[in-house]
Design a protein around this motif. Structure first.
Motif, short mmCIF file in Angstrom:
data_model
loop_
_atom_site.label_atom_id
_atom_site.label_comp_id
_atom_site.label_asym_id
_atom_site.label_seq_id
_atom_site.Cartn_x
_atom_site.Cartn_y
_atom_site.Cartn_z
N ALA A 1 -39.52 -55.50 -3.87
CA ALA A 1 -39.79 -57.28 -3.73
C ALA A 1 -41.26 -57.62 -4.89
O ALA A 1 -40.58 -58.88 -5.13
CB ALA A 1 -40.22 -56.88 -2.49
N LEU A 2 -41.26 -56.36 -5.29
CA LEU A 2 -42.29 -57.30 -6.38
C LEU A 2 -42.34 -57.32 -7.46
O LEU A 2 -43.06 -58.63 -8.36
CB LEU A 2 -43.83 -55.33 -6.89
N VAL A 3 -40.68 -56.81 -8.32
CA VAL A 3 -39.87 -57.69 -9.12
C VAL A 3 -39.80 -58.63 -9.22
O VAL A 3 -39.53 -59.20 -10.39
CB VAL A 3 -39.26 -55.73 -9.85
N VAL A 4 -39.12 -58.62 -7.70
CA VAL A 4 -38.24 -59.94 -7.71
C VAL A 4 -39.27 -61.05 -7.45
O VAL A 4 -38.62 -62.09 -7.79
CB VAL A 4 -37.00 -59.86 -6.32
N GLU A 5 -40.60 -60.84 -6.88
CA GLU A 5 -41.49 -61.94 -6.69
C GLU A 5 -42.58 -62.66 -8.11
O GLU A 5 -42.25 -63.32 -8.39
CB GLU A 5 -42.51 -61.46 -5.82
N ALA A 6 -42.43 -61.06 -8.73
CA ALA A 6 -42.64 -61.43 -10.58
C ALA A 6 -41.43 -62.60 -10.92
O ALA A 6 -42.21 -63.58 -11.88
CB ALA A 6 -42.68 -60.10 -10.42
N GLY A 7 -40.42 -62.37 -11.43
CA GLY A 7 -38.96 -63.56 -11.29
C GLY A 7 -38.84 -64.22 -11.26
O GLY A 7 -38.78 -65.10 -11.65
N ARG A 8 -40.05 -64.41 -9.69
CA ARG A 8 -39.16 -65.76 -9.51
C ARG A 8 -40.99 -66.14 -9.74
O ARG A 8 -40.66 -68.01 -9.90
CB ARG A 8 -39.54 -65.23 -7.74
N SER A 9 -41.94 -66.45 -9.95
CA SER A 9 -42.65 -67.01 -9.77
C SER A 9 -43.02 -66.71 -12.07
O SER A 9 -43.37 -67.71 -12.05
CB SER A 9 -44.15 -66.14 -10.10
N THR A 10 -42.71 -66.35 -13.23
CA THR A 10 -42.65 -66.15 -14.30
C THR A 10 -41.04 -66.76 -14.62
O THR A 10 -41.51 -67.77 -15.80
CB THR A 10 -42.30 -64.38 -14.50
N ILE A 11 -39.88 -66.27 -14.83
CA ILE A 11 -38.90 -67.04 -14.82
C ILE A 11 -38.13 -68.95 -14.36
O ILE A 11 -38.24 -68.83 -13.48
CB ILE A 11 -37.37 -66.13 -15.30
N HIS B 1 -43.91 -58.13 -17.92
CA HIS B 1 -44.54 -57.52 -17.85
C HIS B 1 -46.50 -58.14 -17.33
O HIS B 1 -47.02 -57.12 -16.67
CB HIS B 1 -44.56 -57.04 -18.83
N SER B 2 -46.38 -59.13 -17.68
CA SER B 2 -47.80 -59.58 -17.36
C SER B 2 -47.88 -60.17 -16.12
O SER B 2 -48.58 -59.44 -15.20
CB SER B 2 -48.10 -60.59 -17.95
N GLU B 3 -46.92 -60.06 -15.44
CA GLU B 3 -47.44 -60.01 -13.73
C GLU B 3 -46.55 -59.58 -13.05
O GLU B 3 -48.30 -59.32 -12.18
CB GLU B 3 -45.88 -61.64 -13.26
N ILE B 4 -46.84 -58.07 -13.13
CA ILE B 4 -46.23 -56.74 -12.55
C ILE B 4 -47.95 -56.56 -12.62
O ILE B 4 -48.22 -56.22 -11.93
CB ILE B 4 -45.20 -55.68 -13.33
N LEU B 5 -48.05 -56.52 -13.76
CA LEU B 5 -49.71 -55.84 -14.09
C LEU B 5 -50.75 -55.76 -13.64
O LEU B 5 -51.63 -56.10 -13.23
CB LEU B 5 -49.67 -55.73 -15.54
N SER B 6 -50.49 -57.64 -13.10
CA SER B 6 -51.60 -58.29 -11.98
C SER B 6 -51.87 -58.20 -10.89
O SER B 6 -52.08 -59.12 -10.16
CB SER B 6 -51.93 -59.52 -13.16
N SER B 7 -50.55 -57.36 -10.32
CA SER B 7 -50.09 -57.07 -8.93
C SER B 7 -50.73 -56.97 -8.66
O SER B 7 -51.75 -55.40 -8.91
CB SER B 7 -48.91 -56.59 -9.40
N ARG B 8 -51.63 -56.51 -7.00
CA ARG B 8 -52.16 -56.19 -6.16
C ARG B 8 -51.65 -54.07 -6.23
O ARG B 8 -52.50 -53.37 -5.98
CB ARG B 8 -52.38 -56.55 -4.95
N TYR B 9 -50.59 -53.83 -6.70
CA TYR B 9 -50.33 -52.51 -6.51
C TYR B 9 -50.78 -51.73 -7.50
O TYR B 9 -50.21 -50.52 -8.01
CB TYR B 9 -48.39 -52.75 -6.34
N TYR B 10 -51.27 -52.58 -8.98
CA TYR B 10 -51.51 -51.79 -9.93
C TYR B 10 -52.62 -51.22 -10.26
O TYR B 10 -53.57 -51.89 -9.69
CB TYR B 10 -51.42 -53.38 -11.51
N ALA B 11 -52.95 -50.37 -10.52
CA ALA B 11 -53.93 -49.36 -10.20
C ALA B 11 -54.26 -48.65 -11.59
O ALA B 11 -53.85 -48.46 -12.49
CB ALA B 11 -53.89 -47.99 -9.61
N GLU B 12 -55.42 -49.52 -12.17
CA GLU B 12 -55.82 -49.80 -13.86
C GLU B 12 -55.97 -47.93 -13.85
O GLU B 12 -56.07 -47.92 -15.32
CB GLU B 12 -56.83 -50.93 -13.58
#
Length: 172
Positions: free
Chosen positions: A141-151, A102-113
């Motif tokens: 790809a965003l979800v997969v990359e978030a997983g690679r950098s977090t898990i 969740h935190s990685e997804i919310l800090s991505s460039r695609y997140y519109a606050e």
């Protein structure tokens, strides 16, 4: 001595960045993503991520709009709405993902606050259908990359043995 630095202006509490510096033997660092999660949570997230596919993103929570693309392309750019914009509300999308991501997804460039959603755009092709598919691939790809950098990856048995051998050498 402990000093705090704030970045101003604050748009919301999410923009509050506290940088902590210390003197002496203590150091304060912000926690890394995925830190604090149990090994069981990492294992479940690894299993989920290995099975996650583009087709697993539910189309019912996504809103796709089309608009005119920009750039070269002659009259086609001016007449055809081929640019695809995929918008997914985070309140609908995040419950489908492991909490570690969740935190990685919310800090991505695609997140519109402002709208609290993920916004993905594509206008590489002259086809609406292709651009829509590319938007879903980018979201995947965003979800997969978030997983690679977090898990955290699983520790292999060979690595465990090497670490045990190091402890034996140090104890002598």
């Amino acid at each position: 001595m402990l000093r705090r630095y704030f970045t101003w202006p604050l748009k919301s509490i999410k923009h509050l960045h506290i940088r902590l510096f210390s003197c002496g033997k203590f150091s304060f660092a912000p926690p890394k993503f995925g830190e604090g999660a149990s090994e069981e949570e990492h294992k479940e997230a690894r299993t989920w991520l290995s099975r996650f596919n583009v087709k697993d993103i539910p189309k019912t929570i996504c809103e796709v709009t089309y608009s005119r693309a920009s750039g070269p392309g002659g009259q086609n750019v001016n007449k055809v709405n081929s640019k695809a914009t995929l918008r997914v509300q985070t309140e609908d999308f995040l419950p489908l993902l492991p909490k570690i991501l969740h935190s990685e997804i919310l800090s991505s460039r695609y997140y519109a606050e402002n709208s609290e959603s993920l916004v993905v755009q594509d206008d590489t092709s002259r086809s609406q259908r292709y651009n829509t598919g590319t938007c879903f691939k980018k979201l995947h790809a965003l979800v997969v990359e978030a997983g690679r950098s977090t898990i955290r990856n699983e520790t292999s048995p060979a690595q465990i043995e090497r670490v045990k051998a190091l402890y034996v050498v140090v104890d002598r």
